[in-house]
Enzyme design. Sequence first.
Site, PDB file in Angstrom:
ATOM      1  N   CYS A 111       0.810  -1.222   0.000  1.00 33.84           N
ATOM      2  CA  CYS A 111       0.000   0.000   0.000  1.00 33.84           C
ATOM      3  C   CYS A 111       0.843   1.272   0.000  1.00 33.84           C
ATOM      4  O   CYS A 111       0.322   2.354  -0.284  1.00 33.84           O
ATOM      5  CB  CYS A 111      -0.952  -0.003   1.193  1.00 33.84           C
ATOM      6  SG  CYS A 111      -1.966  -1.491   1.308  1.00 33.84           S
ATOM      7  N   HIS A 247      -3.484   7.011   2.025  1.00 31.39           N
ATOM      8  CA  HIS A 247      -3.910   5.690   1.558  1.00 31.39           C
ATOM      9  C   HIS A 247      -5.334   5.410   2.022  1.00 31.39           C
ATOM     10  O   HIS A 247      -5.685   5.620   3.190  1.00 31.39           O
ATOM     11  CB  HIS A 247      -2.950   4.631   2.099  1.00 31.39           C
ATOM     12  CG  HIS A 247      -3.435   3.227   1.923  1.00 31.39           C
ATOM     13  ND1 HIS A 247      -3.937   2.754   0.738  1.00 31.39           N
ATOM     14  CD2 HIS A 247      -3.499   2.182   2.811  1.00 31.39           C
ATOM     15  CE1 HIS A 247      -4.291   1.486   0.887  1.00 31.39           C
ATOM     16  NE2 HIS A 247      -4.043   1.128   2.130  1.00 31.39           N
ATOM     17  N   ASN A 277     -10.253  -0.516  -0.722  1.00 33.87           N
ATOM     18  CA  ASN A 277      -8.806  -0.473  -0.521  1.00 33.87           C
ATOM     19  C   ASN A 277      -8.128  -1.089  -1.736  1.00 33.87           C
ATOM     20  O   ASN A 277      -8.177  -2.303  -1.932  1.00 33.87           O
ATOM     21  CB  ASN A 277      -8.440  -1.243   0.755  1.00 33.87           C
ATOM     22  CG  ASN A 277      -6.953  -1.218   1.053  1.00 33.87           C
ATOM     23  OD1 ASN A 277      -6.133  -0.888   0.208  1.00 33.87           O
ATOM     24  ND2 ASN A 277      -6.592  -1.602   2.271  1.00 33.87           N
TER      25      ASN A 277
END
Length: 321
Positions: A111, A247, A277
């Site tokens: 990520c 993020h 996500n």
Amino acid sequence: MRAQIIGTGSCLPEKIVTNDFLSTIVDTSDEWVSSRTGIRERHISIDETTVSLSAEAGRRAMEMAGVTADEIDLIIVATCTADTLVPSTACLVQDELNAAHATAFDINAACSGFVFALNLTDVYMQAGMYRTALVIGAETLSRIVDWKDRTTCVLFADGAGAAVVRAAETGVSFSTLGSDGSRGGAIYVKSRENYNPFVTEQKPMDFLYMDGGEVFKFAVKKIPEAILETLDKADLTVDDIDWFLLHQANARINQSIARKLKIPIEKVPMNVDHCGNTSGGSVPILLDEVNRKGMLKSGDTIVCAGFGSGLTWGVMVLTWA
């Protein structure tokens, strides 16, 4: 010279999967998912691949930047869900875009990947090695998610974001990157195990595992620290920043970060509600979304922050062109 973003693009799969649909395959509900994560729907690949999403996001970024494939001399793709172990996703994207003059390779920082890749591009440009780069974050996480596990299948999604970056006087200014491999077990996916004439038992590949509580505690502690560290390097304060592009793992994480740093939530745009996500794709997809909405103005000071498996984290300050 520094790495300056001059164009952005993104690409999401056509298939939209709602929380209501997921409630038909696992024990969950829209209320349960949205109240804990902020996610209401996500995009899931059917025919799309990491390469096809990356290439289309790249095309859109190049179109915005007014840059041709012949001008691209570096392609970095940040991904942990490549279609192939070899060749790299970036090499396949290079072929799709006919960017024959580009050096191409992948990095895997999960990520945090796009921030790591953009930081690396900045270092190359400071060294004078490259002038025009295409930096991409892309994932097809749906291929590694256990669709019977309600703790993970409701979170993760597919998509790609890209930025065309050119060497300029202003752009990325300061970065803070970090890793803590001792906590790697918090989010992991095993790859294929040893396969040779001396190994008799072959095991199937595992699905993604995540200790959500551990990741939450890590993110709400480490990211505010890393943001303050980076701002200190830049001789800036939280009040000097126009936008915080974090993020998109969980709305509650980003809200907690904002509260800790006393950031007005209006400065922390989020798209996790409709994108989920997307790991390495998260920051560049959000960047493209706010850019195309006209939210970013020339001279704006922006913080980008990624955090995830590794555990890794990356924060950078940049000036918008």
